[in-house]
Design a protein around this motif. Structure first.
Motif, short mmCIF file in Angstrom:
data_model
loop_
_atom_site.label_atom_id
_atom_site.label_comp_id
_atom_site.label_asym_id
_atom_site.label_seq_id
_atom_site.Cartn_x
_atom_site.Cartn_y
_atom_site.Cartn_z
N GLU A 116 47.22 49.06 26.25
CA GLU A 116 46.22 50.11 26.46
C GLU A 116 44.97 49.91 25.60
O GLU A 116 44.32 50.86 25.17
N GLY A 117 44.67 48.65 25.32
CA GLY A 117 43.38 48.34 24.72
C GLY A 117 43.36 47.91 23.28
O GLY A 117 42.39 47.31 22.82
N ASN A 118 44.43 48.17 22.52
CA ASN A 118 44.36 47.84 21.09
C ASN A 118 45.19 46.60 20.71
O ASN A 118 45.28 46.25 19.53
N PHE A 119 45.84 45.96 21.69
CA PHE A 119 46.59 44.73 21.47
C PHE A 119 47.66 44.88 20.38
O PHE A 119 47.96 43.93 19.65
N SER A 159 37.75 43.86 13.62
CA SER A 159 37.69 43.65 12.17
C SER A 159 37.19 42.27 11.81
O SER A 159 37.02 41.96 10.62
N GLY A 160 36.97 41.39 12.82
CA GLY A 160 36.46 40.05 12.57
C GLY A 160 37.50 38.97 12.53
O GLY A 160 37.18 37.80 12.30
N ASP A 161 38.77 39.32 12.75
CA ASP A 161 39.82 38.29 12.76
C ASP A 161 39.66 37.38 13.98
O ASP A 161 39.25 37.82 15.06
N ILE A 162 40.01 36.11 13.77
CA ILE A 162 39.84 35.09 14.80
C ILE A 162 41.21 34.67 15.33
O ILE A 162 42.12 34.34 14.56
N TYR A 163 41.34 34.67 16.67
CA TYR A 163 42.55 34.21 17.36
C TYR A 163 42.14 33.15 18.39
O TYR A 163 40.97 33.07 18.77
N PRO A 164 43.12 32.35 18.89
CA PRO A 164 42.78 31.28 19.84
C PRO A 164 42.13 31.77 21.13
O PRO A 164 41.26 31.11 21.68
N CYS A 165 42.57 32.92 21.64
CA CYS A 165 41.93 33.53 22.81
C CYS A 165 42.38 34.98 22.88
O CYS A 165 43.22 35.42 22.09
N VAL A 184 45.59 37.69 20.77
CA VAL A 184 45.20 38.69 19.79
C VAL A 184 46.39 39.61 19.48
O VAL A 184 47.08 40.09 20.38
N GLY A 185 46.61 39.85 18.20
CA GLY A 185 47.73 40.68 17.76
C GLY A 185 48.97 39.90 17.41
O GLY A 185 49.87 40.43 16.75
N GLU A 186 49.03 38.62 17.82
CA GLU A 186 50.15 37.75 17.45
C GLU A 186 49.83 37.14 16.09
O GLU A 186 49.05 36.18 15.99
N CYS A 246 47.45 27.79 31.72
CA CYS A 246 47.14 28.73 30.65
C CYS A 246 48.09 28.55 29.47
O CYS A 246 49.32 28.61 29.63
N HIS A 247 47.53 28.34 28.28
CA HIS A 247 48.35 28.19 27.07
C HIS A 247 49.15 29.45 26.78
O HIS A 247 50.32 29.38 26.37
N ALA A 248 48.53 30.61 26.96
CA ALA A 248 49.20 31.87 26.63
C ALA A 248 50.41 32.10 27.52
O ALA A 248 51.48 32.50 27.04
N SER A 249 50.27 31.84 28.84
CA SER A 249 51.40 31.99 29.74
C SER A 249 52.54 31.06 29.36
O SER A 249 53.71 31.46 29.36
N ALA A 250 52.19 29.83 29.02
CA ALA A 250 53.21 28.86 28.60
C ALA A 250 53.94 29.37 27.35
O ALA A 250 55.18 29.32 27.28
#
Length: 487
Positions: free
Chosen positions: A133-136, A373-379, A383-385, A430-434
């Motif tokens: 619902e939007g906040n990951f 907050s500026g955190d960087i994720y692969p895509c 996010v959130g992992e 897709c990397h995420a699906s894999a």
């Protein structure tokens, strides 16, 4: 026949990059390594079919063919195939990937694009939402102007020699933070000019806040806009709900139509998701075009089998549905309707560059997602992992090992991809699906592979009709008349 030994030498069994298929009776031969597509007749089809059925044993294949075709006809097929091979249009050698990958190791670190999560909050509740619902799964918050500015600086400082860059405003629903989007866009344009570069901005929105002010802003800044709508009212309103539980279709359609009209139907896509609740998704695509929309993207949900995700038995149903979609869109196109279906946009001429063929997705080393907050994720899908947290825009990339892991994920490091005919078009998926389904970046999701291959076939079919529609129709009518006479 001398031609047999010549062909046998170049064929060497079933070539892994060559694929033949039929949609609505149209026989097509693809060589993905050569980037070539050929309309073939029944004789060529049967010839290649016999070789495949006989596991490459030519003597057996020829005996099988001679029951149906004369030696003269078989020799003509052989000569045609050999000629195509000599021109580099069939049974082509694969690109020198090892040389490319070796050179790539020496290439400078270069960020091309950022997905800025302007808002980790949403004003809708969608049943299949992967973003919780939007906040990951993180706290609800909006990106500050300071974080947005620093994200722009991070992009420009790490873009190397690349002149054109990309920023996608994403969420949640990014328009919940419209003031920050305005500020970040103005800041990005100003800073890019100082660097002698350009930033292309994209906005992905559920359209609830797509008012006149927003329309004027995105049009003025020439943003590409991705507009979310799942198709027919009954389908959309099952899953894309307002906070009070009502369906979103009526309000969203009105805003979409007003918006696309304001920019003369250019530089947008209406993007839908189909789930197990609408296996007949071609009707939803047709509905979107019937609304007068010209640029449409509808794709399968990524979810485990269940209320929304697909079971194994659903896949063959979806394959047939893609064929129905291709046939229906061809009929509409031939009648004069302006059709742009994203997943059927396959280039029959130039195709993708070698880099895109080998690795379609730059997630984790060229493309990153940035949280409020500026955190960087692969895509955005990672996010959130926490295991995939790579750094922060104020400190830069800290987890360099993660970056190298994503850089190493390409079609030659994925065993299933190496032997797949679609690899130079699909580019590994897709990397995420894999990761989420198989626990590894290097093992693509099987159901996604099957549907992607069907989309490729249908896309080629559509593009052939787009270019040669009248000639193909005449050819198919002629063939059908011959078969009727023969019977």
């Amino acid at each position: 026949m001398a031609e047999v030994s010549d062909f046998e030498a170049i064929y060497q069994g079933v070539n892994k990059n060559v694929h033949k298929f039929k949609i609505n009776g149209l026989p097509v031969l693809l060589d993905a390594a050569a980037g070539s597509v050929h309309l073939i007749d029944n004789a060529v089809w049967d010839f290649l079919d016999s070789i495949e059925n006989c596991c490459g044993r030519f003597a057996y294949a020829l005996r099988e063919l001679e029951r149906k075709y004369s030696r003269r006809e078989i020799k003509e097929v052989l000569r045609e195939l050999i000629s195509l091979r000599d021109l580099g249009l069939l049974f082509a050698d694969e690109p020198n990937a090892e040389e490319f990958l070796e050179k790539e190791k020496e290439r400078e670190f270069m960020v091309k694009a950022l997905c800025l999560h302007a808002a980790h909050d949403c004003n809708m509740t969608c049943g299949y939402c992967f973003a919780a619902e939007g906040n990951f799964g993180l706290k609800k918050e909006l990106m500050s102007k300071e974080v947005g500015e620093r994200a722009v600086d991070f992009l420009l400082e790490n873009s190397g020699s690349r002149r054109t860059l990309e920023i996608d405003f994403f969420g949640g629903e990014p328009l919940l933070n419209f003031e920050a989007i305005e500020h970040i866009t103005a800041y990005g344009n100003k800073k890019a000019e100082e660097y002698g570069k350009r930033i292309n901005f994209t906005l992905t929105t559920n359209c609830l806040l797509l008012n006149q002010e927003v329309c004027e802003f995105v049009n003025r800044n020439k943003m590409q806009v991705i507009l979310s709508l799942d198709g027919r009212k009954i389908i959309n309103d099952r899953v894309r709900l307002l906070k009070d539980g009502r369906g979103s279709y009526d309000v969203v359609v009105k805003r979409i139509l007003n918006f696309v009209e304001s920019r003369n139907h250019e530089n947008y896509y209406v993007r839908g998701t189909f789930t197990r609740k609408n296996l007949d998704f071609s009707k939803d695509v047709f509905h979107l075009f019937d609304l007068g929309l010209k640029h449409v993207s509808v794709e399968p949900v990524v979810a485990p089998p269940g209320e929304y995700g697909f079971y194994e038995d659903d896949i063959s149903v979806l394959e047939m549905e893609y064929e129905r979609l291709a046939e229906g869109l061809v009929k509409r196109m031939l009648s004069g309707q302006d059709i742009d279906f994203y997943h059927f946009n396959i280039d029959l001429d130039e195709g993708q560059c070698l880099s895109r063929k080998i690795r379609g997705c730059g997630a984790g080393f060229e493309y990153f997602a940035v949280t409020p907050s500026g955190d960087i994720y692969p895509c955005h899908q990672f996010v959130g992992e926490k295991n995939f947290l790579m750094g922060n825009v104020f400190e830069g990339i800290k987890n360099k090992d993660m970056m190298e892991l994503f850089r190493s994920a390409h079609i030659y490091s994925k065993p299933k991809c190496r032997e797949c005919w679609a690899k130079f078009i699909c580019s590994g998926g897709c990397h995420a699906s894999a990761y989420y389904f198989n626990g590894s970046l290097f093992e693509p999701l099987e159901t996604a592979c099957i549907l992607q291959k069907k989309r490729i076939e249908c896309g080629i079919y559509f593009q052939l009709y787009k270019r040669f529609g009248q000639q193909i129709s005449e050819l198919m009518d002629f063939r059908d008349s011959l078969e009727e006479k023969g019977s």
